[in-house]
Design a protein around this motif. Structure first.
Motif, PDB file in Angstrom:
ATOM      1  N   THR A  11     -23.673 -10.217 -16.096  1.00  0.00           N
ATOM      2  CA  THR A  11     -25.047  -9.882 -16.316  1.00  0.00           C
ATOM      3  C   THR A  11     -25.051  -8.482 -17.340  1.00  0.00           C
ATOM      4  N   LYS A  12     -24.363  -7.455 -16.586  1.00  0.00           N
ATOM      5  CA  LYS A  12     -24.393  -5.989 -17.419  1.00  0.00           C
ATOM      6  C   LYS A  12     -23.625  -5.996 -18.871  1.00  0.00           C
ATOM      7  N   GLU A  70     -18.275  -0.407 -12.067  1.00  0.00           N
ATOM      8  CA  GLU A  70     -18.456  -1.209 -10.786  1.00  0.00           C
ATOM      9  C   GLU A  70     -17.371  -1.093  -9.767  1.00  0.00           C
ATOM     10  N   ASP A  98     -20.841 -11.250  -5.476  1.00  0.00           N
ATOM     11  CA  ASP A  98     -20.488 -11.926  -6.527  1.00  0.00           C
ATOM     12  C   ASP A  98     -20.102 -11.010  -7.958  1.00  0.00           C
ATOM     13  N   PHE A  99     -18.970 -10.451  -8.043  1.00  0.00           N
ATOM     14  CA  PHE A  99     -18.544  -9.530  -8.777  1.00  0.00           C
ATOM     15  C   PHE A  99     -18.494  -9.933 -10.182  1.00  0.00           C
ATOM     16  N   ASN A 100     -18.056 -11.295 -10.501  1.00  0.00           N
ATOM     17  CA  ASN A 100     -17.661 -11.554 -11.738  1.00  0.00           C
ATOM     18  C   ASN A 100     -19.475 -11.934 -12.421  1.00  0.00           C
ATOM     19  N   LYS A 101     -20.127 -12.519 -11.669  1.00  0.00           N
ATOM     20  CA  LYS A 101     -21.603 -12.644 -11.964  1.00  0.00           C
ATOM     21  C   LYS A 101     -22.141 -11.359 -12.419  1.00  0.00           C
ATOM     22  N   LEU A 102     -21.793 -10.225 -11.355  1.00  0.00           N
ATOM     23  CA  LEU A 102     -22.549  -8.707 -11.915  1.00  0.00           C
ATOM     24  C   LEU A 102     -22.198  -8.384 -13.112  1.00  0.00           C
ATOM     25  N   VAL A 103     -20.729  -8.473 -13.401  1.00  0.00           N
ATOM     26  CA  VAL A 103     -20.180  -8.015 -14.646  1.00  0.00           C
ATOM     27  C   VAL A 103     -20.656  -8.655 -15.897  1.00  0.00           C
ATOM     28  N   ARG A 136     -17.751  -6.432  -2.702  1.00  0.00           N
ATOM     29  CA  ARG A 136     -18.122  -6.657  -3.897  1.00  0.00           C
ATOM     30  C   ARG A 136     -19.191  -7.515  -4.371  1.00  0.00           C
ATOM     31  N   THR A 182     -17.703  -1.535 -18.155  1.00  0.00           N
ATOM     32  CA  THR A 182     -18.457  -2.133 -16.825  1.00  0.00           C
ATOM     33  C   THR A 182     -17.580  -2.269 -15.673  1.00  0.00           C
TER      34      THR A 182
END
Length: 310
Positions: A171-172, A145, A164-169, A162, A141
């Protein structure tokens, strides 16, 4: 054998038959101990922060999640303990190629927990297998990203794309592990730091220094412009105040001179001859200053006081 040496022991038995009751009691006690030990070894306590997974022939028969005392069937069932609380997994640093072909090393950690022990045992078997799959998913991931972003957009917080990069990772990665039915939930994937390969550090540091100098110069220019603006406004205010004060002073002075002239006129009008004499004498102070040579008719009215006329 002589007859006097015969010993009569009567009915008392000294053979193996005399130990039979003791052997039976010992066997019974041993059997009781074995039974109690077996029962006790198959009773166990479930703590608040753990799951107890009971398996029979490798298959999960039940999961005990409530704290208390429970049991398993001897010899047929086995017990596996799994944590119920949140777990922390520190993944291996991942090397990522950015969109503009630059390499960075991303180090992160994962906060997770087991929500379905049955699915976790059936599909992942062990926690180490879960962590291995989790590490692969996080690395994949991150590469996808961050690989879609330019290097400057990743390291520059002010111009970062980016979000909210941490939240995106998070979720994936959750989507991948739920698809694999691992029975776990990813609570947070957090990037600890973003490092550079040693060969790229100097160029990046120089670029950062240049950007900071440029930013500092921008702030200085803004400050100087603001200072000039404030100074100009102050000078304008001072000029306006001085003009108003000068106008008021001139008005007061004119009013004073007018009042003085009125007083002089009132005084001199009482004796016009004296006033004429006074004005002529005052003019002499100016005309005769420095002892000049003046040529005028002898009968000039202006010269009569110089000649002692009355």
């Amino acid at each position: 054998m002589k007859e006097g040496n015969v010993i009569d022991i009567g009915s008392k038995k000294t053979g193996p038959e005399s130990y039979t009751p003791y052997i039976r009691i010992g066997v019974l006690l041993l059997l009781i101990i074995v039974i109690v030990s077996t029962v006790m070894s198959n009773l166990f306590i479930v703590k608040e922060n753990e799951y107890r997974v009971i398996r029979q022939f490798g298959e999960v028969t039940r999961v005990v999640s409530e704290p208390g005392l429970t049991y398993k069937i001897p010899f047929l069932q086995s017990v596996t303990t799994l944590p119920k609380h949140q777990l922390l997994f520190d993944t291996q640093p991942t090397e990522v190629n950015t969109k503009d072909k630059k390499k960075i090393i991303v180090d992160n950690y994962v906060v997770w927990r087991i929500v379905n022990p049955t699915a976790m045992i059936q599909n992942a078997r062990t926690i180490s297998n879960v962590e291995k799959r989790m590490s692969e998913s996080v690395s994949s991931t991150l590469r996808n990203e961050l690989g879609s972003l330019d290097y400057s957009a990743i390291i520059n917080e002010e111009k970062s794309a980016r979000g909210d990069f941490n939240k995106l990772v998070t979720t994936k990665v959750n989507e991948v592990l739920q698809r694999d039915r691992f029975g776990i939930e990813i609570i947070d994937v957090r990037v600890k730091r973003t490092d550079l390969p040693a060969q790229n550090e100097n160029s990046v540091y120089n670029r950062m220094i240049s950007e900071r100098h440029s930013k500092a110069q921008e702030y200085l220019s803004i400050g100087e412009a603001e200072a000039t603006k404030i100074k100009a406004a102050t000078d304008r205010s001072v000029t306006e105040m001085l003009s108003v004060a000068d106008a008021k002073a001139k008005l007061v002075q004119a009013q004073g001179e007018a009042e003085a002239a009125r007083i002089y006129n009132a005084a001199y009008s009482q004796d016009p001859a004296f006033y004429s004499l006074y004005r002529t004498l005052e003019s002499y102070k100016t005309t005769l200053q420095g002892q000049p040579v003046i040529v005028m008719p002898i009968n000039s009215p202006y010269a009569k006081y110089l000649q002692g006329a009355r």
